[in-house]
Design a protein around this motif. Structure first.
Motif, PDB file in Angstrom:
ATOM      1  N   ASN A 223       0.833  -1.197   0.000  1.00 52.89           N
ATOM      2  CA  ASN A 223       0.000   0.000   0.000  1.00 52.89           C
ATOM      3  C   ASN A 223       0.869   1.249   0.000  1.00 52.89           C
ATOM      4  OD1 ASN A 223      -2.871  -1.112   0.394  1.00 52.89           O
ATOM      5  ND2 ASN A 223      -1.697  -2.173   1.981  1.00 52.89           N
ATOM      6  N   ILE A 224       0.612   2.114  -0.955  1.00 55.88           N
ATOM      7  CA  ILE A 224       1.379   3.350  -1.097  1.00 55.88           C
ATOM      8  C   ILE A 224       0.412   4.524  -1.097  1.00 55.88           C
ATOM      9  CG2 ILE A 224       2.938   4.677  -2.583  1.00 55.88           C
ATOM     10  CD1 ILE A 224       3.929   2.030  -3.738  1.00 55.88           C
ATOM     11  N   VAL A 225       0.711   5.542  -0.321  1.00 51.92           N
ATOM     12  CA  VAL A 225      -0.087   6.763  -0.290  1.00 51.92           C
ATOM     13  C   VAL A 225       0.773   7.907  -0.830  1.00 51.92           C
ATOM     14  CG1 VAL A 225      -1.363   8.399   1.134  1.00 51.92           C
ATOM     15  CG2 VAL A 225      -1.431   5.953   1.676  1.00 51.92           C
ATOM     16  N   LEU A 226       0.288   8.544  -1.874  1.00 52.99           N
ATOM     17  CA  LEU A 226       1.047   9.626  -2.498  1.00 52.99           C
ATOM     18  C   LEU A 226       0.560  10.992  -1.999  1.00 52.99           C
ATOM     19  CD1 LEU A 226       1.208   8.392  -6.220  1.00 52.99           C
ATOM     20  CD2 LEU A 226       2.882   8.078  -4.390  1.00 52.99           C
ATOM     21  N   PRO A 227       1.466  11.975  -1.941  1.00 52.09           N
ATOM     22  CA  PRO A 227       1.086  13.312  -1.471  1.00 52.09           C
ATOM     23  C   PRO A 227       0.331  14.080  -2.548  1.00 52.09           C
ATOM     24  CG  PRO A 227       3.380  13.288  -2.124  1.00 52.09           C
ATOM     25  CD  PRO A 227       2.903  11.863  -2.236  1.00 52.09           C
ATOM     26  N   VAL A 228      -0.843  13.570  -2.901  1.00 51.76           N
ATOM     27  CA  VAL A 228      -1.645  14.112  -3.992  1.00 51.76           C
ATOM     28  C   VAL A 228      -3.069  14.318  -3.499  1.00 51.76           C
ATOM     29  CG1 VAL A 228      -2.547  13.641  -6.309  1.00 51.76           C
ATOM     30  CG2 VAL A 228      -0.236  12.900  -5.700  1.00 51.76           C
ATOM     31  N   THR A 229      -3.736  15.332  -4.014  1.00 52.26           N
ATOM     32  CA  THR A 229      -5.156  15.531  -3.745  1.00 52.26           C
ATOM     33  C   THR A 229      -5.938  15.201  -5.000  1.00 52.26           C
ATOM     34  OG1 THR A 229      -4.802  17.264  -2.084  1.00 52.26           O
ATOM     35  CG2 THR A 229      -6.944  17.224  -3.173  1.00 52.26           C
ATOM     36  N   GLY A 230      -6.864  14.252  -4.892  1.00 51.41           N
ATOM     37  CA  GLY A 230      -7.725  13.962  -6.023  1.00 51.41           C
ATOM     38  C   GLY A 230      -7.793  12.497  -6.390  1.00 51.41           C
ATOM     39  N   HIS A 231      -8.948  12.105  -6.875  1.00 46.86           N
ATOM     40  CA  HIS A 231      -9.186  10.730  -7.301  1.00 46.86           C
ATOM     41  C   HIS A 231      -8.735  10.514  -8.750  1.00 46.86           C
ATOM     42  CE1 HIS A 231     -11.149   6.815  -7.279  1.00 46.86           C
ATOM     43  NE2 HIS A 231     -11.755   7.124  -8.407  1.00 46.86           N
ATOM     44  N   PHE A 232      -8.773  11.559  -9.561  1.00 49.66           N
ATOM     45  CA  PHE A 232      -8.455  11.452 -10.981  1.00 49.66           C
ATOM     46  C   PHE A 232      -7.068  12.010 -11.320  1.00 49.66           C
ATOM     47  CE2 PHE A 232     -13.067  12.063 -10.509  1.00 49.66           C
ATOM     48  CZ  PHE A 232     -13.529  10.874 -11.058  1.00 49.66           C
ATOM     49  N   ARG A 233      -6.743  13.150 -10.735  1.00 48.09           N
ATOM     50  CA  ARG A 233      -5.507  13.832 -11.092  1.00 48.09           C
ATOM     51  C   ARG A 233      -4.270  13.057 -10.684  1.00 48.09           C
ATOM     52  NH1 ARG A 233      -3.107  19.170  -9.280  1.00 48.09           N
ATOM     53  NH2 ARG A 233      -4.249  18.778  -7.345  1.00 48.09           N
ATOM     54  N   ILE A 234      -4.437  12.089  -9.785  1.00 49.81           N
ATOM     55  CA  ILE A 234      -3.318  11.238  -9.392  1.00 49.81           C
ATOM     56  C   ILE A 234      -2.740  10.512 -10.596  1.00 49.81           C
ATOM     57  CG2 ILE A 234      -4.816   9.268  -8.839  1.00 49.81           C
ATOM     58  CD1 ILE A 234      -2.922   8.561  -6.570  1.00 49.81           C
ATOM     59  N   LEU A 235      -3.573  10.266 -11.624  1.00 53.47           N
ATOM     60  CA  LEU A 235      -3.125   9.546 -12.816  1.00 53.47           C
ATOM     61  C   LEU A 235      -2.035  10.300 -13.575  1.00 53.47           C
ATOM     62  CD1 LEU A 235      -6.573   8.268 -14.158  1.00 53.47           C
ATOM     63  CD2 LEU A 235      -4.720   6.862 -13.214  1.00 53.47           C
ATOM     64  N   ALA A 236      -1.980  11.605 -13.398  1.00 52.81           N
ATOM     65  CA  ALA A 236      -0.995  12.407 -14.123  1.00 52.81           C
ATOM     66  C   ALA A 236       0.122  12.916 -13.222  1.00 52.81           C
ATOM     67  CB  ALA A 236      -1.687  13.595 -14.796  1.00 52.81           C
ATOM     68  N   SER A 237       0.151  12.483 -11.966  1.00 54.10           N
ATOM     69  CA  SER A 237       1.136  13.010 -11.037  1.00 54.10           C
ATOM     70  C   SER A 237       2.518  12.413 -11.285  1.00 54.10           C
ATOM     71  CB  SER A 237       0.707  12.726  -9.592  1.00 54.10           C
ATOM     72  OG  SER A 237       0.771  11.340  -9.328  1.00 54.10           O
ATOM     73  N   PRO A 238       3.564  13.214 -11.160  1.00 52.80           N
ATOM     74  CA  PRO A 238       4.929  12.693 -11.301  1.00 52.80           C
ATOM     75  C   PRO A 238       5.232  11.595 -10.295  1.00 52.80           C
ATOM     76  CG  PRO A 238       4.920  15.098 -11.347  1.00 52.80           C
ATOM     77  CD  PRO A 238       3.542  14.664 -10.935  1.00 52.80           C
ATOM     78  N   GLU A 239       4.651  11.716  -9.100  1.00 49.77           N
ATOM     79  CA  GLU A 239       4.876  10.700  -8.071  1.00 49.77           C
ATOM     80  C   GLU A 239       4.363   9.333  -8.540  1.00 49.77           C
ATOM     81  OE1 GLU A 239       4.276  14.664  -5.963  1.00 49.77           O
ATOM     82  OE2 GLU A 239       3.306  13.568  -7.591  1.00 49.77           O
ATOM     83  N   LEU A 240       3.218   9.340  -9.215  1.00 45.38           N
ATOM     84  CA  LEU A 240       2.679   8.072  -9.704  1.00 45.38           C
ATOM     85  C   LEU A 240       3.579   7.488 -10.791  1.00 45.38           C
ATOM     86  CD1 LEU A 240       0.416   5.938  -9.708  1.00 45.38           C
ATOM     87  CD2 LEU A 240      -0.629   7.243 -11.570  1.00 45.38           C
ATOM     88  N   MET A 241       4.117   8.344 -11.662  1.00 44.86           N
ATOM     89  CA  MET A 241       4.990   7.838 -12.713  1.00 44.86           C
ATOM     90  C   MET A 241       6.205   7.120 -12.124  1.00 44.86           C
ATOM     91  SD  MET A 241       3.453   8.506 -15.495  1.00 44.86           S
ATOM     92  CE  MET A 241       1.895   8.425 -14.623  1.00 44.86           C
ATOM     93  N   THR A 242       6.706   7.636 -11.018  1.00 46.84           N
ATOM     94  CA  THR A 242       7.828   6.978 -10.352  1.00 46.84           C
ATOM     95  C   THR A 242       7.411   5.612  -9.813  1.00 46.84           C
ATOM     96  OG1 THR A 242       8.805   9.102  -9.725  1.00 46.84           O
ATOM     97  CG2 THR A 242       9.489   7.175  -8.467  1.00 46.84           C
ATOM     98  N   VAL A 243       6.219   5.550  -9.219  1.00 39.13           N
ATOM     99  CA  VAL A 243       5.719   4.277  -8.694  1.00 39.13           C
ATOM    100  C   VAL A 243       5.517   3.274  -9.829  1.00 39.13           C
ATOM    101  CG1 VAL A 243       3.751   3.149  -7.579  1.00 39.13           C
ATOM    102  CG2 VAL A 243       4.632   5.297  -6.667  1.00 39.13           C
ATOM    103  N   VAL A 244       4.951   3.727 -10.936  1.00 36.85           N
ATOM    104  CA  VAL A 244       4.725   2.840 -12.086  1.00 36.85           C
ATOM    105  C   VAL A 244       6.049   2.286 -12.597  1.00 36.85           C
ATOM    106  CG1 VAL A 244       3.973   2.757 -14.506  1.00 36.85           C
ATOM    107  CG2 VAL A 244       2.564   3.918 -12.800  1.00 36.85           C
ATOM    108  N   ASP A 245       7.043   3.152 -12.716  1.00 41.88           N
ATOM    109  CA  ASP A 245       8.351   2.722 -13.199  1.00 41.88           C
ATOM    110  C   ASP A 245       8.951   1.680 -12.270  1.00 41.88           C
ATOM    111  OD1 ASP A 245      10.567   2.616 -14.801  1.00 41.88           O
ATOM    112  OD2 ASP A 245      11.462   4.459 -14.065  1.00 41.88           O
ATOM    113  N   ASP A 246       8.888   1.935 -10.963  1.00 41.45           N
ATOM    114  CA  ASP A 246       9.421   0.976  -9.993  1.00 41.45           C
ATOM    115  C   ASP A 246       8.665  -0.347 -10.057  1.00 41.45           C
ATOM    116  OD1 ASP A 246      11.214   2.883  -9.166  1.00 41.45           O
ATOM    117  OD2 ASP A 246      10.075   3.461  -7.376  1.00 41.45           O
ATOM    118  N   PHE A 247       7.353  -0.269 -10.167  1.00 37.67           N
ATOM    119  CA  PHE A 247       6.528  -1.477 -10.198  1.00 37.67           C
ATOM    120  C   PHE A 247       6.844  -2.343 -11.413  1.00 37.67           C
ATOM    121  CE2 PHE A 247       2.586  -3.434 -11.880  1.00 37.67           C
ATOM    122  CZ  PHE A 247       2.328  -4.342 -10.866  1.00 37.67           C
TER     123      PHE A 247
END
Length: 260
Positions: A223-247
């Protein structure tokens, strides 16, 4: 002084969250319009890799090859093109990306949606794919991992904003599809009981998600919690891109909890 600072900080935080929610819905509207404009609602698409396997961001060795498939499953009321920004990034990283326009706006029940997705993946010859899913898509992805084991369609999943624990207020939602996410719904209950595949799932949530809150927690998964506000905008967050790359460069989802 501390009290004064506290009273000053609280309104600022509330305004920041409110602004984030407005931006979140603006992002959702933009992706809906863009999906229709680009014809991603009804056209079946399989996107070939455009970059080198593993992508330029990879350091060291990688087990990924151009044969690895990534299947994108969007959330409820989201057409196939809703996740296009992420799809393009995955292509650049050397993946073939499968989207499922057959799902339409993803208004079917979770089992019906999984049936449609499984049938299409079989037609494409997809095996042991990596799923990246948003919201309801993560519930569909977990069902693909548990109810279609004989097909070996999905090996691992990264679920973003998926209400594995149910969304508390969904029972009061205006439409039947939205009301199916309440805690205690039979489908969610059945999925929750199946813990075996959770070790192969990474669940990513936003620090502030106005739609599903912290119900993205998955027992036995990472379980990972990102410092982002929003249910949709998280899809475009740089933090998510890092998680996707690591995954994508970790053969197992792993377990544990991490806060961003």
């Amino acid at each position: 002084m501390d009290t004064a600072m506290g009273t000053t900080t609280a309104p600022r935080e509330a305004l920041a969250v409110a602004g984030g929610v407005v931006l979140d819905w603006s992002y959702a509207l933009w992706r809906q319009v863009a999906s229709v404009a680009q014809g991603r609602v009804t056209t079946t698409t399989v996107h070939p890799p455009q970059g080198v396997p593993g992508g330029a961001s990879v350091t060291g060795s990688s087990s990924l090859t151009a044969r690895d498939d990534v299947v994108l499953i969007p959330g409820i009321y989201e057409p196939a093109g809703f996740m296009d920004p992420l799809r393009r990034r995955l292509q650049e990283w050397g993946h073939r990306v499968v989207v499922l326009p057959e799902l339409g706006y993803n208004r079917r029940s979770i089992p019906e949606t999984a049936d449609v997705a499984a049938a299409r993946l079989r037609e494409l010859g997809v095996k042991d794919a990596v799923v990246i899913a948003h919201s309801k898509g993560g519930l569909v992805g977990k069902l693909l991992m548990t109810a279609y084991t004989q097909d070996a369609l999905v090996a691992r999943m990264l679920a973003i904003g998926t209400p594995f624990e149910g969304a508390r207020y969904s029972r009061y939602a205006p439409t039947r599809p939205l009301r199916s996410f309440y805690p205690g719904h039979p489908v969610l209950g059945s999925l929750a009981k199946n813990l075996k595949v959770n070790a192969n799932i990474v669940s990513v949530g936003a620090r502030v998600d106005p739609l599903v809150g912290r119900s993205t927690q998955l027992e036995g998964g990472r379980n990972i919690v990102l410092p982002v506000t929003g249910h949709f905008r998280i899809l475009a967050s740089p933090e998510l891109m890092t998680v996707v790359d690591d995954f994508l460069h970790d053969e197992v989802g792993g377990s544990g909890e991490q806060a961003g």
